[in-house]
Write a protein that holds these residues in place. Structure first.
Motif, short mmCIF file in Angstrom:
data_model
loop_
_atom_site.label_atom_id
_atom_site.label_comp_id
_atom_site.label_asym_id
_atom_site.label_seq_id
_atom_site.Cartn_x
_atom_site.Cartn_y
_atom_site.Cartn_z
N CYS A 173 -6.51 6.57 9.62
CA CYS A 173 -6.20 5.56 10.62
C CYS A 173 -6.89 4.24 10.34
O CYS A 173 -6.61 3.25 10.99
CB CYS A 173 -6.60 6.06 12.00
SG CYS A 173 -8.35 6.32 12.17
N ASN A 174 -7.83 4.21 9.40
CA ASN A 174 -8.49 2.96 9.02
C ASN A 174 -9.55 2.51 10.02
O ASN A 174 -10.12 1.45 9.86
CB ASN A 174 -7.45 1.85 8.83
CG ASN A 174 -7.86 0.85 7.78
OD1 ASN A 174 -8.49 1.21 6.80
ND2 ASN A 174 -7.53 -0.41 7.99
N LEU A 175 -9.82 3.30 11.07
CA LEU A 175 -10.79 2.84 12.08
C LEU A 175 -12.20 2.81 11.52
O LEU A 175 -13.00 1.94 11.88
CB LEU A 175 -10.73 3.73 13.32
CG LEU A 175 -9.54 3.50 14.24
CD1 LEU A 175 -9.49 4.54 15.34
CD2 LEU A 175 -9.59 2.13 14.87
N LEU A 181 -7.18 11.37 9.75
CA LEU A 181 -5.90 10.81 10.20
C LEU A 181 -5.45 9.61 9.37
O LEU A 181 -4.39 9.08 9.60
CB LEU A 181 -6.01 10.34 11.66
CG LEU A 181 -6.32 11.33 12.76
CD1 LEU A 181 -6.58 10.58 14.04
CD2 LEU A 181 -5.18 12.27 12.95
N ALA A 235 -2.17 -2.30 -0.41
CA ALA A 235 -2.60 -2.03 0.96
C ALA A 235 -2.61 -0.56 1.31
O ALA A 235 -2.95 -0.20 2.43
CB ALA A 235 -1.68 -2.77 1.93
N PHE A 236 -2.24 0.31 0.40
CA PHE A 236 -2.06 1.73 0.73
C PHE A 236 -3.35 2.35 1.28
O PHE A 236 -4.44 2.06 0.80
CB PHE A 236 -1.61 2.50 -0.52
CG PHE A 236 -1.24 3.92 -0.25
CD1 PHE A 236 -0.07 4.22 0.41
CD2 PHE A 236 -2.07 4.96 -0.63
CE1 PHE A 236 0.27 5.53 0.68
CE2 PHE A 236 -1.73 6.27 -0.37
CZ PHE A 236 -0.56 6.56 0.29
N ARG A 237 -3.17 3.20 2.29
CA ARG A 237 -4.32 3.86 2.89
C ARG A 237 -4.40 5.29 2.37
O ARG A 237 -3.81 6.20 2.93
CB ARG A 237 -4.21 3.86 4.41
CG ARG A 237 -4.00 2.48 5.00
CD ARG A 237 -4.54 2.39 6.40
NE ARG A 237 -3.90 3.29 7.33
CZ ARG A 237 -2.98 2.92 8.22
NH1 ARG A 237 -2.61 1.67 8.31
NH2 ARG A 237 -2.46 3.78 9.05
N VAL A 264 4.81 3.44 -7.74
CA VAL A 264 3.86 2.32 -7.71
C VAL A 264 3.19 2.32 -6.34
O VAL A 264 3.87 2.26 -5.32
CB VAL A 264 4.58 0.98 -7.94
CG1 VAL A 264 3.58 -0.17 -7.95
CG2 VAL A 264 5.38 1.02 -9.22
N ILE A 265 1.87 2.44 -6.34
CA ILE A 265 1.16 2.45 -5.07
C ILE A 265 0.74 1.03 -4.74
O ILE A 265 0.15 0.33 -5.56
CB ILE A 265 -0.08 3.37 -5.15
CG1 ILE A 265 0.34 4.79 -5.54
CG2 ILE A 265 -0.82 3.39 -3.83
CD1 ILE A 265 1.25 5.47 -4.55
N GLU A 266 1.08 0.60 -3.53
CA GLU A 266 0.79 -0.78 -3.13
C GLU A 266 -0.71 -0.97 -2.90
O GLU A 266 -1.44 -0.02 -2.64
CB GLU A 266 1.55 -1.11 -1.84
CG GLU A 266 3.04 -0.97 -1.94
CD GLU A 266 3.66 -1.98 -2.88
OE1 GLU A 266 3.00 -2.98 -3.21
OE2 GLU A 266 4.82 -1.76 -3.28
#
Lengths: 150, 374
Positions: free
Chosen positions: A105-107, A103, A52-54, A48-50
Motif C-alpha cells: 500500500c506504500n504507507l 498489502l 513507479a511500480f510497487r 517492462v516494469i515501470e
C-alpha cells in the motif's frame, strides 16, 4: 427489434440473422488476425516494469534511524524491526517484512522521515515454503552470528 | 398444448460455491423441474473478511488499502468514497487538481470494470471471443495505472486529502490515446456480441425487472438504469465536480425486447463506457496545475459525529457510514455495498425460467463477491 409474426417466416429470418451476425463477428476476428499480437510469452519475454511500480521493498540500512514510523503506519503489522539504541546511533538487528501479509500500500514509504525504505521493481514473490515469504532486509553487521538462520 | 403431464419431482441443484459462472464463491440453490427453475436461493458469506470490523480496528488512513479489496474490479471508486467520507467529517479541503485526478482514475476504473463485465457476460452466453477483446483493452488501462502509481489491481490511489501520485504529460497522452482506441474498437465489440442474433435471443426478454420492482428491491447502478429509471448519483447527488461535466446517463429502452431485460442492463454498461471516456477527456482538458495533496495531520483525529457518503460505483450506489467518537479510529463503520443489494433480487426474477437463463440473469446483475460478503 422487429420480428415477423408468421412462424415460418420467423424461422427463416432467425437463421438468416444468426448467420449474418456471426459472419460480421468473424469479420472482426479476421481483422485482428493481421494485427500484431499483444501478448507476451512470459518466461521467455519479460514484461517492462515501470519506474513507479510497487514491488518488493528496498531498504537502506545506513539511513534508518529506528523510529518505528513504518511499523506504526503499516495497516497489517507485517514489518518487524529489532534494534538497539535510537536515532543515528541505532544498531539495526533485523528488519523483516512478512510478504504473506503485505498489502503493497506504500504507507510505510510515506511515513519514513529519512526515506530509507521504498518500493522496488522486483515482482517475484513466490517461495517454496511459508517461511520463505518472510524476507530479512537488514544485514546484521554488528553481531557475529547471522539472524537469517533456520 | 398443455404440458402439465410432463411435471416431475422437483430436484434441488447446488450451483456453486465454485462454479465458473457465479463470479466468485456464490452458492445458488436451484429448485428445478426438469429444465425449468421454480426457485433460486443465493447463499452468501464464503468470502467474508470482516471488512467493517477491520475498519473499526485500524486508523482512518490505514483502512484505505482495505477498501481496494471490497469491489476489486472498481477499487479506485471504493477508495474515493471512503476518502470522501473521512474528508467530509474531518473538514479537509481537497486540492482541485487532486479531485480531477480522482475523477480520471475512477472513470478509467469504471471502464475497466465494464470491460470485464462485457467479457464474462459473453462467456456466460457461450461466446468466448469477447473475453479476449475486453481484456485486451483492460490491459491498456492497467498499464496506464502501473505507470501512474505502480499497481495493477489493488490501487490505493486516493489518500485522505488527495491522491498518491500526479500524472505526467506522457501519461496524459497515453490516456488520450486509449480513449481514441476505445472509441474505435467499441463498434467492433458491438458487432461481436451486442447485436449478435444468438446473444440477443439468449438475453432479450430474460430476467425482466420492471422499474417499480427495481426501486422496491433497492437496486442501483446499471441494474436500475437498465429498467429505465434515470438515477445516477454522479448527477443526482454530485461529488467531485461531476455536475459540471457534460455526459449522458444511459437508460434501458427495450431496444431488443422488454424494458429491463438482461440485454438492456448489458447495453447500459456498454454505453457507459463511451460516457466515461467523455468525462475523462473533459477532466484532462480542465485540470489545473497545483498541489495534489492537502495538508493532513500525521495522527488524524476526527471530531465527534457521523457521516454517510455515497458514490456511484461501477455496480451502483456505494455508501460509507462512519461514526466517530473523537478518536483515531472509527467507532462504527457500515458499508452499503451495491452488489449485495442487487443480488437480493435474484430469487424474484430467477423464477419460471430455464436453468441456462439463471446464469444469464446472475451475469447481467454483474456482482462481485468481494463486495457482497465484505
Amino acid at each position: 427489434m422487429r420480428r415477423p409474426k408468421n412462424k415460418v417466416a420467423e424461422y427463416f429470418v432467425n437463421i438468416y440473422r444468426s448467420l449474418a451476425t456471426i459472419a460480421a463477428g468473424m469479420g472482426v476476428t479476421i481483422k485482428v488476425f493481421f494485427q500484431k499480437p499483444v501478448t507476451l510469452q512470459y518466461p521467455d519475454e519479460l514484461p517492462v516494469i515501470e519506474e513507479a511500480f510497487r514491488g518488493l521493498h528496498i531498504y537502506e540500512q545506513e539511513k534508518c534511524i529506528a523510529c518505528e514510523m513504518c511499523v506504526k503506519a503499516c495497516p497489517i503489522d507485517c514489518i518487524s524491526l529489532q534494534y538497539e539504541g535510537k536515532g543515528k546511533k541505532a544498531r539495526i538487528k533485523s528488519y523483516r517484512i512478512d510478504y504473506t501479509k503485505c498489502l503493497f500500500c506504500n504507507l510505510c514509504v510515506e511515513a519514513c522521515p529519512t526515506h530509507c525504505i521504498k518500493m522496488g521493481k522486483e515482482y517475484n514473490l513466490c517461495s517454496y515454503d511459508r517461511a520463505g515469504c518472510v524476507r530479512e532486509l537488514a544485514e546484521d553487521i554488528y553481531s557475529e552470528r547471522s539472524t537469517v538462520s533456520e | 398444448m398443455s404440458v402439465d403431464y410432463l411435471h416431475t419431482h422437483e430436484i434441488l441443484v447446488n450451483m456453486g460455491p465454485q462454479h465458473p459462472s457465479t463470479h466468485g464463491v456464490l452458492r445458488l440453490v436451484v429448485k428445478t423441474d426438469g429444465e425449468w427453475v421454480t426457485e433460486t436461493q443465493p447463499y452468501i458469506g464464503y468470502l467474508h473478511r470482516c471488512a467493517e470490523k477491520i475498519g473499526e480496528s485500524v486508523e482512518y488512513p490505514q483502512f484505505v488499502p482495505y477498501t481496494d479489496r471490497l469491489d476489486y474490479l472498481g477499487a479506485i471508486n471504493n477508495n474515493l468514497c471512503y476518502c470522501l467520507a473521512v474528508e467530509r467529517l474531518a473538514g479537509i479541503e481537497v486540492p482541485e487538481r487532486a479531485t480531477y485526478l480522482r475523477v480520471i482514475g475512477a472513470e478509467l476504473n469504471r471502464i475497466a470494470s465494464h470491460l470485464i463485465s462485457y467479457g464474462t457476460f459473453g462467456m456466460e452466453t457461450g461466446a468466448f471471443t469477447p473475453f479476449f477483446y475486453g481484456f485486451r483493452e483492460r490491459e491498456t488501462i492497467l498499464s496506464i495505472f502501473e505507470k501512474w502509481f505502480g499497481a495493477r489491481l489493488t490501487y490505493h490511489l486516493c489518500r485522505i486529502g488527495g491522491v498518491m501520485a500526479d500524472i505526467t504529460p506522457e501519461i496524459a497522452q497515453d490516456i488520450r490515446d486509449f480513449i481514441k482506441t476505445m472509441r474505435a474498437v467499441w463498434d467492433d465489440y458491438n458487432t461481436l456480441l451486442s447485436f449478435n442474433e444468438i446473444f440477443v435471443r439468449r438475453t432479450a426478454d430474460v430476467g425482466v425487472i420492471p422499474p417499480e420492482m427495481a426501486i422496491e428491491y433497492g437496486l442501483t447502478g446499471p441494474c436500475l438504469r437498465g429498467s429505465g429509471v434515470k438515477w445516477d448519483l454522479r448527477k443526482n447527488d454530485p461529488y467531485c465536480f461531476y455536475d459540471t461535466f457534460d455526459f449522458d446517463i444511459p437508460v434501458g429502452e427495450g431496444l431488443m425486447g422488454t424494458v429491463g431485460d438482461s440485454w438492456d442492463r448489458y447495453w447500459v454498461r456498454m454505453r457507459e463506457i463511451i460516457e466515461s471516456t467523455k468525462i475523462i477527456e473533459q477532466a484532462l482538458d480542465r485540470m489545473p496545475e497545483g498541489a495534489i495533496r492537502a495538508k493532513v495531520p500525521k495522527i488524524l483525529k476526527l471530531p465527534k459525529g457521523e457521516v454517510y457518503v455515497r458514490c456511484e460505483n461501477p455496480r451502483g450506489e456505494l455508501g460509507f457510514y462512519l461514526v466517530s467518537d473523537g478518536g483515531t479510529k472509527p467507532y462504527r463503520l457500515k458499508i452499503r455495498a451495491p452488489s449485495f443489494c442487487n443480488l437480493s433480487i435474484t430469487n424474484a426474477i430467477c423464477k419460471d425460467c430455464l436453468l441456462a437463463d439463471v446464469i444469464v440473469i446472475v451475469g447481467s446483475i454483474d456482482i462481485v463477491l468481494g463486495e457482497v460478503d465484505r
